[in-house]
Write a protein that holds these residues in place. Structure first.
Motif, short mmCIF file in Angstrom:
data_model
loop_
_atom_site.label_atom_id
_atom_site.label_comp_id
_atom_site.label_asym_id
_atom_site.label_seq_id
_atom_site.Cartn_x
_atom_site.Cartn_y
_atom_site.Cartn_z
N LEU A 192 41.52 -37.09 -80.46
CA LEU A 192 39.94 -37.27 -79.84
C LEU A 192 39.13 -37.50 -80.99
N TYR A 193 38.41 -38.42 -80.70
CA TYR A 193 37.17 -38.63 -81.84
C TYR A 193 35.89 -37.93 -80.81
N ASP A 221 25.31 -40.47 -85.17
CA ASP A 221 24.31 -41.64 -85.91
C ASP A 221 23.42 -40.92 -86.76
N ASN A 222 23.35 -39.70 -86.96
CA ASN A 222 22.43 -38.87 -87.82
C ASN A 222 22.75 -39.14 -89.20
N THR A 223 22.20 -40.08 -89.94
CA THR A 223 22.73 -40.25 -91.26
C THR A 223 22.52 -38.95 -92.21
N ARG A 236 31.11 -38.60 -89.96
CA ARG A 236 31.17 -40.16 -90.37
C ARG A 236 30.34 -40.78 -89.33
N PRO A 237 29.74 -42.10 -89.58
CA PRO A 237 28.80 -42.62 -88.82
C PRO A 237 29.71 -43.23 -87.47
N LEU A 238 28.96 -43.41 -86.35
CA LEU A 238 29.69 -44.12 -85.22
C LEU A 238 30.34 -45.23 -85.51
#
Length: 772
Positions: A192-193, A221-223, A236-238
């Motif tokens: 699962l991601y 997506d929150n840097t 990690r980023p999307l």
């Protein structure tokens, strides 16, 4: 490396007196008991991610079904003794494997490794390894990969020798290296991601772990959260979520969950083991059910719902998509909850009530009557409407265009960068071959842009000074500039008022003794009348160059755009159907034209000449390996990309079908559109610039598309013809406008843009007048 190889070969040859008889007897037994095939072959991931064909003894019945049910009786024995692995000796002899190393996994798992997990492929895969002697299938994937990395960081000949002895000891003592060999692990692609790394993600994670799920990681997506850690996982980023991943949207906001749901194709379900769900209830993908929740008979839960702790949903309820039932809510029988609604903490709904979508029911409220107004807050006992609110925030700040890039493209680019072969490499050849096959052309030549492709096409056909070339003025500037580059004279041709493509009758009327070619344009992805243009060119002995830069995937009478005419050129700017950042492709069946294009785009080098020998004055119009790597993946995803753009266009067309203020582009009979942009034609009398300005005030970007080229200031310095006979071009050119458009647009975004545009038009129009 050589010492490890020597160790492998020494052990194999010393063990042959034992392994060969065992393999021979096993082969005979399998042939008699199971029949052919004796061996199982499968592509696995080798060193440096290179695939190879692994060979084992077959231990399963052929066909599909549950892996454990397909294992044969003799197969269980072979697995228990690890005899099924012996044919992999052949892989070791071929240099594809080593005796010790990380176990090779199926090639379809390749996208699902994190960047850290990819490190296991820096060495040859092994027959046995550290993970195997420490527990094999008792480990989770994450634990296995950590063991693989541990081996990688500490590898030595002495460690290999110890692991080999431990393997033999484990086999002959039937320890855990074999004890669970019959147990099949969950597929790597089924980890699962979790999208989201806030408070809700924490409770989803714990519920998933309690239910036995393995988590690939947290993605957001929150840097500001990137590279922080949550439960030992780096956030990690999307963009790092691979295509085809199994996803859970671990975010409380229905609005955000809905927006993100269009990006992914597979969604898991998380059900805490301390929840209770009736066997007759149905649960949609992406839904999360927490501890203590009860779902009774015949209830239907939609997609991406949240049923929180100790909530109770009685029989025959219908819960639409993206509903969030907060802790302690009670829904009696036959309740119907509209999509994207929030049922507050401790609230109750009596039997048979219907709740409109986008409703918010306040904490502790009791609903006794139908709630028919959408987008309202209801509070109290009995609940009463407190206020209405807007759900527009997800539609705001919609970009004009956006490329469709996945982790697959990112991985392909990374591999090229890591290879250090950045120009004139194998990816360009692969891209060209894919493109030639797709367009059913003999040659495809990758270049730096669609403009470069058009320029080279005219040069290769011998168009030059003194020649005239027919071209529409309603186009992008490159269609005309390529004519000027070769010193020819553009002769402007009018367009049809419905599909915006070149008017064949007007083209025929403007042919002269100096006319040498026609440049047709497939406007906005709609094929020009290419069959008629081919006939016209054949009749007058003219060349036909198709500017297909906006139309990859379009068809006319079941024949793909790019397959018409002498030459066609495509472009891959980020707003196009597929992208390579910048880039283009020339396609043709003419061997000599292809040879000249290759020579001209590569600084004038003939295909057979030395690197520093230049046969003609040429250009640097080459495409890079990085661009081509992007293009290869995009071509393989082309059907998916086109389908998404088709879907967005259909939403727009549906939203505008009854608008009295505008019309959309007509799609002619026999045409399969490939949507590049979505353009509308405003009614006569409406000021396009004013409309664009008012849309900008509403945070919606729109652009004038196209401004006729013959009206551009720079053309006053060049000879042109035909510009005084373009009534349709001038009329349409003043009224067409492009709206935000890309494949990942949601239905709500399309409807929002359409609604806002119609409101703007209604506010400035006096009398509705259907666009001509």
């Amino acid at each position: 490396m050589m010492k490890k190889r020597a160790l492998d070969l020494t052990i194999i040859f010393l063990s042959l007196p034992i392994t060969l008889p065992i393999m021979a007897v096993t082969s005979l037994l399998l042939l008699v008991i199971q029949g052919r095939p004796i061996f199982f072959r499968q592509q696995r991931i080798g060193k440096d991610l290179r695939p190879f064909n692994l060979i084992k003894f077959r231990t399963m019945h052929t066909g599909k079904g549950d892996d454990m049910q397909r294992v044969t009786p003799i197969g269980r024995i072979l697995r228990k003794l690890s005899i099924d692995e012996l044919p992999e000796i052949l892989n070791i002899l071929k240099g594809e494997m080593s005796i010790v190393g990380p176990r090779p996994l199926p090639v379809e798992y390749r996208p699902f490794f994190s960047s850290q997990e990819q490190q296991r492929h820096k060495v040859l895969p092994g027959l046995t390894g550290l993970a195997q002697v420490c527990g094999r299938n008792q480990f989770s994937w994450r634990d296995k990969f950590q063991k693989d990395i541990e081996y990688l960081e500490n590898r030595s000949l002495w460690l290999d020798v110890k692991l080999i002895f431990k393997t033999f000891f484990a086999i002959f003592n039937f320890s855990n290296v074999n004890a669970d060999k019959g147990k099949t692990m969950e597929r790597l692609s089924d980890r699962l991601y979790l999208i989201g790394a806030g408070g809700h993600a924490k409770v989803v994670y714990e519920a998933a772990i309690e239910s036995g799920k393995e988590i690939a990681g947290f993605y957001d997506d929150n840097t500001n959260l990137h590279n922080t850690h949550l439960y030992g996982h780096k956030v990690r980023p999307l963009s790092e979520i691979p295509k085809g991943a199994l996803v859970i949207l671990a975010i409380g906001s229905a609005e955000v969950r809905k927006k993100l749901s269009t990006r992914y194709s597979r969604f898991g379900v998380v059900r805490h083991p301390k929840s209770w769900i009736s066997r007759s209830a149905k649960v949609g993908p992406g839904t999360v059910i927490f501890a203590g929740a009860k779902i009774q008979a015949k209830t239907k839960l939609g997609e991406h719902c949240i049923v929180n702790t100790n909530s109770s949903i009685d029989h025959d309820c219908v819960i639409e998509n993206f509903v969030h039932a907060a802790p302690g809510t009670t829904l009696c029988g036959n309740v119907h909850i509209g999509a994207e609604s929030l049922i507050g903490v401790g609230s109750s709904i009596v039997p048979g009530v219907k709740v409109a979508k986008n409703s918010v029911i306040g904490a502790g409220s009791t609903v006794v009557n139908d709630l028919n107004s959408e987008g309202c807050l209801w509070i109290g006992t009995p609940s009463k409407k407190k206020k209405e609110y807007s759900m527009k925030s997800e539609a705001l700040n919609i970009p004009m265009a956006m490329p469709d890039i996945t982790s697959e493209e990112e991985q392909a680019v990374l591999e090229v960068v890591q290879s250090k072969r950045l120009a004139l490499g194998p990816k360009i050849k692969e891209f060209e071959e894919l493109f030639a096959k797709y367009t059913n052309r003999k040659h495809a030549i990758a270049v730096s842009s669609g403009t470069a492709g058009l320029h080279l096409a005219l040069m290769a056909l011998g168009v030059g000074a003194g020649d005239e070339v027919l071209v529409p003025s309603y186009t992008f500037v490159a269609s005309v500039n390529c004519i000027l580059y070769v010193g020819a004279v553009p002769v402007f041709v009018d367009i049809n008022k419905d599909d915006y493509c070149i008017d064949v009758s007007d083209a025929e009327s403007k042919i002269s003794e100096k006319t040498k070619a026609i440049v047709s344009v497939d406007v906005f992805g709609h094929p020009a009348p290419l069959d008629k243009l081919e006939n016209l060119c054949n009749e007058h002995n003219l060349f036909l160059v198709d500017d297909s830069c906006e139309a990859l995937g379009a068809k006319l009478h079941n024949r793909k755009v790019g397959n018409y005419g002498d030459v066609a050129s495509f472009a891959f700017y980020p707003n196009k159907q597929i992208t390579t950042g910048e880039g283009g492709m020339i396609v043709t069946d003419n061997d000599e034209v292809a040879r000249k294009c290759r020579m001209l785009m590569n600084q004038g080098r003939d295909t057979m000449s030395q690197w520093l020998e230049h046969a003609v004055l040429g250009y640097n119009y080459r495409m890079s390996e990085v661009q081509a790597a992007l293009g290869v993946v995009q071509m393989k995803r082309l059907d998916e990309i086109l389908a998404k753009r088709e879907r967005a266009a259909a939403w727009y067309n549906e939203a505008f079908k009854d608008s009295p203020w505008l019309k959309t582009q007509t799609i002619k009979s026999g045409v399969e559109m490939s949507w590049f942009v979505f353009v509308v034609t405003l009614n006569e009398g409406l000021n396009r610039d004013e409309v664009i300005k008012k849309l900008q005030e509403r945070n919606i970007v729109a652009r004038a598309y196209f401004t006729p080229i013959h009206t551009q200031p720079y053309l006053k310095d060049y000879p042109t013809k035909g510009e005084d006979q373009l009534p349709n071009t001038l009329n349409i050119g003043e009224r067409t406008m492009a709206l935000p458009f890309f494949g990942d647009m949601t239905k709500e975004q399309c409807e929002y843009v359409a609604s806002e545009l119609n409101q703007v038009l209604a506010s400035i129009a006096i009398t509705p007048k259907i666009a001509a």
